[in-house]
Design a protein around this motif. Structure first.
Motif, PDB file in Angstrom:
ATOM      1  N   GLY A   7      40.877   1.511   7.270  1.00  0.00           N
ATOM      2  CA  GLY A   7      39.701   2.381   7.263  1.00  0.00           C
ATOM      3  C   GLY A   7      38.640   1.912   8.242  1.00  0.00           C
ATOM      4  N   SER A   8      37.581   2.702   8.315  1.00  0.00           N
ATOM      5  CA  SER A   8      36.455   2.395   9.205  1.00  0.00           C
ATOM      6  C   SER A   8      35.289   1.888   8.368  1.00  0.00           C
ATOM      7  CB  SER A   8      36.047   3.650   9.978  1.00  0.00           C
ATOM      8  OG  SER A   8      34.894   3.405  10.752  1.00  0.00           O
ATOM      9  N   PHE A   9      34.791   0.700   8.705  1.00  0.00           N
ATOM     10  CA  PHE A   9      33.680   0.094   7.981  1.00  0.00           C
ATOM     11  C   PHE A   9      32.551  -0.211   8.963  1.00  0.00           C
ATOM     12  CE2 PHE A   9      37.264  -0.453   5.269  1.00  0.00           C
ATOM     13  CZ  PHE A   9      36.761  -0.399   3.978  1.00  0.00           C
ATOM     14  N   ILE A  10      31.376   0.326   8.680  1.00  0.00           N
ATOM     15  CA  ILE A  10      30.230   0.210   9.574  1.00  0.00           C
ATOM     16  C   ILE A  10      29.121  -0.552   8.863  1.00  0.00           C
ATOM     17  CG2 ILE A  10      28.500   1.486  10.909  1.00  0.00           C
ATOM     18  CD1 ILE A  10      30.587   3.902  10.617  1.00  0.00           C
ATOM     19  N   VAL A  11      28.656  -1.638   9.454  1.00  0.00           N
ATOM     20  CA  VAL A  11      27.543  -2.404   8.895  1.00  0.00           C
ATOM     21  C   VAL A  11      26.254  -1.915   9.531  1.00  0.00           C
ATOM     22  CG1 VAL A  11      26.500  -4.684   8.647  1.00  0.00           C
ATOM     23  CG2 VAL A  11      28.983  -4.418   8.445  1.00  0.00           C
ATOM     24  N   GLU A  12      25.307  -1.532   8.697  1.00  0.00           N
ATOM     25  CA  GLU A  12      24.034  -0.983   9.161  1.00  0.00           C
ATOM     26  C   GLU A  12      22.890  -1.828   8.618  1.00  0.00           C
ATOM     27  OE1 GLU A  12      21.321   2.829   7.963  1.00  0.00           O
ATOM     28  OE2 GLU A  12      23.398   3.257   8.476  1.00  0.00           O
ATOM     29  N   ASN A  13      22.072  -2.389   9.508  1.00  0.00           N
ATOM     30  CA  ASN A  13      20.901  -3.162   9.097  1.00  0.00           C
ATOM     31  C   ASN A  13      19.721  -2.225   8.880  1.00  0.00           C
ATOM     32  OD1 ASN A  13      22.558  -5.081  11.102  1.00  0.00           O
ATOM     33  ND2 ASN A  13      21.556  -6.322   9.543  1.00  0.00           N
ATOM     34  N   LYS A  14      19.159  -2.273   7.691  1.00  0.00           N
ATOM     35  CA  LYS A  14      18.000  -1.432   7.335  1.00  0.00           C
ATOM     36  C   LYS A  14      16.955  -2.343   6.714  1.00  0.00           C
ATOM     37  CE  LYS A  14      16.433   2.876   7.064  1.00  0.00           C
ATOM     38  NZ  LYS A  14      16.354   3.796   8.226  1.00  0.00           N
TER      39      LYS A  14
END
Length: 328
Positions: free
Chosen positions: A66-73
């Motif tokens: 799968g596709s896993f995206i890490v997003e810094n918020k």
């Protein structure tokens, strides 16, 4: 329709509904991830939460395809990114990378914009680490005793950095002040990575942070480690004494870094994610990399993780109160 026949029909319909819901939940777990998964890190890049999230995202992508995206918020001591996850669809496509700071929030904020006990489902821990007390490489302090002696003789003269007001590094610094009997001034940054850069640049005198955040700077001789928590020394910091060896046994903080999902995420999906993370953490190469950073793999069950958060929330709320930190 006679009453008995009507009741039988209702019972069949109810059983069918329950069976269909159970089947749908199982199918959802079997398909996870059925779309790109976003892992929200509620802090700036460069800290251990970010490190752990990216490490796990990579391994989960390799395992599941799968596709896993890490997003810094970043912002609001982690509350901005956390609230974003709380408001997300409960379908397993959005996860929160949280840490020990999450258990500290109720002691720091009088009115959190979500229900701390119920709006997020604990999934599992990714990593746990001891914490390291550090000073800049050119600091005059070579031991914890030297630092404490100076701090006691000069209240408010030294300062300690943190990843932000209300972050784990903030309360760890406050706890150190209390346990060591000193008064070192707090200087908040926008994340643990920025706080580390502040220490390296000499903007702050002390930083207490997770071992993986500390290791690159210690290895690069840009900072000096004076003490580490834990019952024994870290193999990768063998020359650095434990706090107990350095004369402060009551300071015994261990940081955890985990994953949580929005309330309503199917239980089967939660269990699938937890199992996939645990399997990823069994990878020998990953475990070796964690050990090199002074960290240990997590992988506890959702129930164990939930119990840990509940217990630590009470502990850190009391620490915040005893340190004179008023919820705002």
């Amino acid at each position: 329709m006679r009453k008995t026949q009507w009741l039988r029909t209702c019972a069949v319909g109810l059983a069918f509904g329950i069976g269909a819901a159970t089947m749908a939940s199982a199918q959802a777990a079997d398909r996870w991830p059925d779309r790109p998964v976003r892992i929200v890190v509620p802090y700036a890049a460069g800290g251990t939460t970010d490190f752990a999230a990216r490490l796990i995202a990579q391994k989960l992508a390799e395992k599941t395809g799968g596709s896993f995206i890490v997003e810094n918020k970043a912002g609001g001591s982690g509350t901005i990114g956390t609230q974003q996850v709380v408001r997300s669809d409960a379908n397993g496509a959005t996860l929160l990378a949280n840490d020990t700071s999450y258990a500290m929030l109720p002691g720091l904020f009088a009115n959190l914009p979500w229900d701390h006990a119920h709006d997020l489902i604990p999934v599992t821990t990714m990593v746990q680490t001891p914490v390291v007390l550090m000073v800049p490489a050119n600091s005059p302090f070579k031991t914890l005793d030297e630092l404490r002696a100076y701090a006691k003789a000069h209240p408010g003269k030294l300062n300690f950095g943190s990843g932000g007001a209300g972050s784990s590094t903030h309360l760890q610094g406050a706890l150190f002040n209390k346990d060591a009997g000193v008064d070192i001034t707090h200087v908040p940054y926008k994340g643990a990575g920025e706080a580390m850069m502040g220490l390296v640049a000499g903007q702050v005198d002390v930083l207490i942070t997770a071992a993986p955040t500390a290791m690159p700077q210690v290895d690069g001789k840009r900072a000096r480690a004076l003490a580490v928590t834990g019952a024994k020394r870290l193999p990768v910091l063998a020359e650095v004494p434990t706090f107990s060896e350095a004369g402060l046994p009551q300071f015994a903080v261990v940081n955890w870094f985990g994953l949580a999902a929005p309330k309503g995420t199917p239980a089967a999906v939660i269990q699938t994610i937890a199992a996939d993370v645990k399997q990823a953490l069994d990878d020998p190469a990953l475990r070796k990399r964690l050990a090199e950073q002074g960290a240990e793999p997590g992988g506890i069950s959702p129930a164990e993780f939930g119990a840990r958060i509940t217990k630590e929330t009470a502990v850190w709320s009391e620490i915040a109160k005893s340190a004179g930190i008023t919820p705002h």
